[in-house]
Design a protein around this motif. Structure first.
Motif, PDB file in Angstrom:
ATOM      1  N   ALA A   1       0.830  -1.203   0.000  1.00 11.74           N
ATOM      2  CA  ALA A   1       0.000   0.000   0.000  1.00 11.74           C
ATOM      3  C   ALA A   1       0.871   1.262   0.000  1.00 11.74           C
ATOM      4  CB  ALA A   1      -0.932  -0.010   1.205  1.00 11.74           C
ATOM      5  N   LEU A   2       1.974   1.226   0.755  1.00  7.30           N
ATOM      6  CA  LEU A   2       2.895   2.371   0.765  1.00  7.30           C
ATOM      7  C   LEU A   2       3.559   2.551  -0.600  1.00  7.30           C
ATOM      8  CD1 LEU A   2       4.493   1.805   4.281  1.00  7.30           C
ATOM      9  CD2 LEU A   2       3.004   3.712   3.622  1.00  7.30           C
ATOM     10  N   PHE A   3       3.883   1.426  -1.255  1.00  2.63           N
ATOM     11  CA  PHE A   3       4.465   1.494  -2.587  1.00  2.63           C
ATOM     12  C   PHE A   3       3.435   2.028  -3.586  1.00  2.63           C
ATOM     13  CE2 PHE A   3       5.551  -0.979  -6.595  1.00  2.63           C
ATOM     14  CZ  PHE A   3       6.496  -0.068  -7.028  1.00  2.63           C
ATOM     15  N   ALA A   4       2.181   1.611  -3.446  1.00  6.64           N
ATOM     16  CA  ALA A   4       1.121   2.133  -4.314  1.00  6.64           C
ATOM     17  C   ALA A   4       1.010   3.646  -4.177  1.00  6.64           C
ATOM     18  CB  ALA A   4      -0.216   1.464  -3.975  1.00  6.64           C
TER      19      ALA A   4
ATOM     20  N   GLU B   1      -7.261   5.040   1.519  1.00  9.98           N
ATOM     21  CA  GLU B   1      -5.929   4.946   2.111  1.00  9.98           C
ATOM     22  C   GLU B   1      -5.932   4.113   3.386  1.00  9.98           C
ATOM     23  OE1 GLU B   1      -6.210   9.307   4.362  1.00  9.98           O
ATOM     24  OE2 GLU B   1      -4.587   8.872   2.979  1.00  9.98           O
ATOM     25  N   THR B   2      -4.714   3.708   3.786  1.00  7.33           N
ATOM     26  CA  THR B   2      -4.535   2.941   5.014  1.00  7.33           C
ATOM     27  C   THR B   2      -4.177   3.880   6.156  1.00  7.33           C
ATOM     28  OG1 THR B   2      -2.162   2.585   4.672  1.00  7.33           O
ATOM     29  CG2 THR B   2      -3.676   1.007   3.641  1.00  7.33           C
ATOM     30  N   GLU B   3      -4.130   3.338   7.375  1.00  8.89           N
ATOM     31  CA  GLU B   3      -3.826   4.168   8.552  1.00  8.89           C
ATOM     32  C   GLU B   3      -2.419   4.754   8.489  1.00  8.89           C
ATOM     33  OE1 GLU B   3      -4.500   1.946  12.076  1.00  8.89           O
ATOM     34  OE2 GLU B   3      -6.676   1.791  11.791  1.00  8.89           O
ATOM     35  N   LEU B   4      -1.491   4.065   7.810  1.00  6.15           N
ATOM     36  CA  LEU B   4      -0.106   4.537   7.732  1.00  6.15           C
ATOM     37  C   LEU B   4       0.151   5.415   6.517  1.00  6.15           C
ATOM     38  CD1 LEU B   4       1.888   1.350   8.858  1.00  6.15           C
ATOM     39  CD2 LEU B   4       1.222   3.338  10.218  1.00  6.15           C
ATOM     40  N   GLY B   5      -0.906   5.758   5.795  1.00  8.09           N
ATOM     41  CA  GLY B   5      -0.740   6.642   4.644  1.00  8.09           C
ATOM     42  C   GLY B   5      -0.527   5.916   3.330  1.00  8.09           C
ATOM     43  N   GLY B   6      -0.686   4.606   3.321  1.00 13.01           N
ATOM     44  CA  GLY B   6      -0.588   3.852   2.075  1.00 13.01           C
ATOM     45  C   GLY B   6      -1.875   3.949   1.278  1.00 13.01           C
ATOM     46  N   VAL B   7      -1.872   3.357   0.093  1.00 15.51           N
ATOM     47  CA  VAL B   7      -3.029   3.408  -0.796  1.00 15.51           C
ATOM     48  C   VAL B   7      -3.546   1.997  -1.056  1.00 15.51           C
ATOM     49  CG1 VAL B   7      -3.775   3.894  -3.156  1.00 15.51           C
ATOM     50  CG2 VAL B   7      -2.363   5.546  -1.949  1.00 15.51           C
ATOM     51  N   LYS B   8      -4.787   1.750  -0.634  1.00 16.69           N
ATOM     52  CA  LYS B   8      -5.426   0.487  -1.015  1.00 16.69           C
ATOM     53  C   LYS B   8      -5.849   0.548  -2.477  1.00 16.69           C
ATOM     54  CE  LYS B   8      -7.327  -0.601   3.573  1.00 16.69           C
ATOM     55  NZ  LYS B   8      -8.576  -0.784   4.354  1.00 16.69           N
TER      56      LYS B   8
END
Length: 356
Positions: free
Chosen positions: A124-127, A152-159
């Motif tokens: 998700a972070l890489f996305a 987005e996820t809780e850590l700022g990633g992208v679903k």
């Protein structure tokens, strides 16, 4: 090829003459079509005229050399002949590329879909990194970006991130980005310093209007829900976000970034049209050829196309075997060297096929 080019030049001259008529703009729609065709023909005509000049220069140099001239003049003529010959060969190659079949979608804007893949939070972070990379690339070309759907996820990633890149020629450049992107790096969540491998998928679709694809109203199931994430005071107060299900294919599209339900539905229909168009194109291509000649530009989302290795600052595009040691520049949107190489490889393959 020369006979075809002469016809192209005649067509260009005819259109140019029409544009100079006093009543040319009396029909704005027709005038716009003529101007567009003129613009498309112009680079072909310029290259053809340059090629004709080079052939004439070669002929003139040969005639001079065949006469009674001093050695110094003969040497100058030989240089002129060689230079004209080189120009002619370069222009001949350019013309072969210009005459290749043109993808009618190349001038269109695009819809880009990014999804986290294998690797949990790191994927998700890489996305998110890819989302940022394409935003920066669009900005460098003067294209505008409009977010359609963002989860987005809780850590700022992208679903998942769906966004529109508007600009002439966007599809011609970005169509090569469809596929699986792999990253090798030490995740922010990794305390032991071990390199992990994760993936994210990218799909690039030419932007289609609803009128371009036949969609029956009874095939659409619409759901509304409350938006989430950044967006203003209306968030979580009104059910403005829209999700559409296309029942025959099972395709689901969603948009929550517009202020009104009507606007979000419009964007959803555009996304759905693009997806259905892409499915039909892939069906036609599969029927035409059982085996793809190449993954370049084929939008195959299950194909690993590129690896981003952070420890070695290395980016490798597996389709053409290109490796660059400038990962920071690339992640900051400097993609042109890779995309130019992919376009060149695609053109070379098409030229080889046209010669068979």
């Amino acid at each position: 090829m020369l006979d075809k080019l002469r016809l192209v030049e005649e067509k260009y001259i005819e259109i140019s003459a029409r544009t100079e008529q006093p009543d040319f703009f009396s029909d704005p729609k027709k005038a716009a079509a003529y101007l567009k065709e003129q613009k498309e023909l112009e680079p072909v005509v310029e290259a053809y005229r340059g090629y004709v000049r080079s052939q004439q220069d070669m002929q003139d140099a040969l005639e001079l050399m065949s006469g009674q001239i001093d050695p110094e003049m003969k040497e100058l003529c030989q240089e002129e002949y060689s230079a004209a010959k080189k120009r002619g060969e370069e222009l001949e190659q350019e013309l072969k590329i210009l005459l290749l079949p043109h993808n009618p979608n190349d001038d269109k804007s695009v819809i880009v879909e990014i999804r986290g893949g294998v690797g949990g939070e790191e994927s998700a972070l890489f996305a998110h990194s890819l989302f940022r990379m394409y935003n920066l690339y669009a900005a460098s070309h003067g294209w505008s970006v409009q977010l359609l759907n963002y989860n987005e996820t809780e850590l700022g990633g992208v679903k998942e991130a769906d966004f529109e890149i508007r600009g002439s020629g966007a599809f011609s450049r970005l169509k090569f980005e469809s596929g699986v992107h792999r990253v090798q790096r030490v995740p922010e969540t990794e305390s032991g310093g071990r390199v992990h491998t994760s993936t994210a998928t990218v799909a690039v679709l030419p932007e289609m209007e609803e009128a371009d694809v036949d969609i029956r109203p009874e095939d659409i199931e619409m759901q509304v829900y409350r938006s989430s994430g950044a967006g203003g005071q209306h968030i979580n107060k009104t059910s403005s976000a829209v999700r559409l299900l296309h029942k025959p294919t099972g395709i689901v599209v969603a948009c929550q970034e517009e202020r009104s339900q009507f606007q979000n539905r419009e964007k959803c229909m555009m996304m759905l049209s693009s997806k259905l168009y892409q499915i039909e194109q892939e069906r036609i291509e599969s029927a035409y050829s059982g085996e793809r000649r190449s993954q370049i530009g084929s939008a195959m989302r299950n194909e690993k196309i590129r690896t981003y290795n952070f420890p070695q600052s290395r980016v490798t595009d597996h389709r053409i075997g290109l490796t660059l040691y400038k990962i920071d520049n690339i992640m900051n949107g400097d993609l042109d060297e890779i995309i130019d190489a992919l376009i060149a490889a695609d053109q070379a393959e098409k030229l080889r096929e046209s010669g068979e």
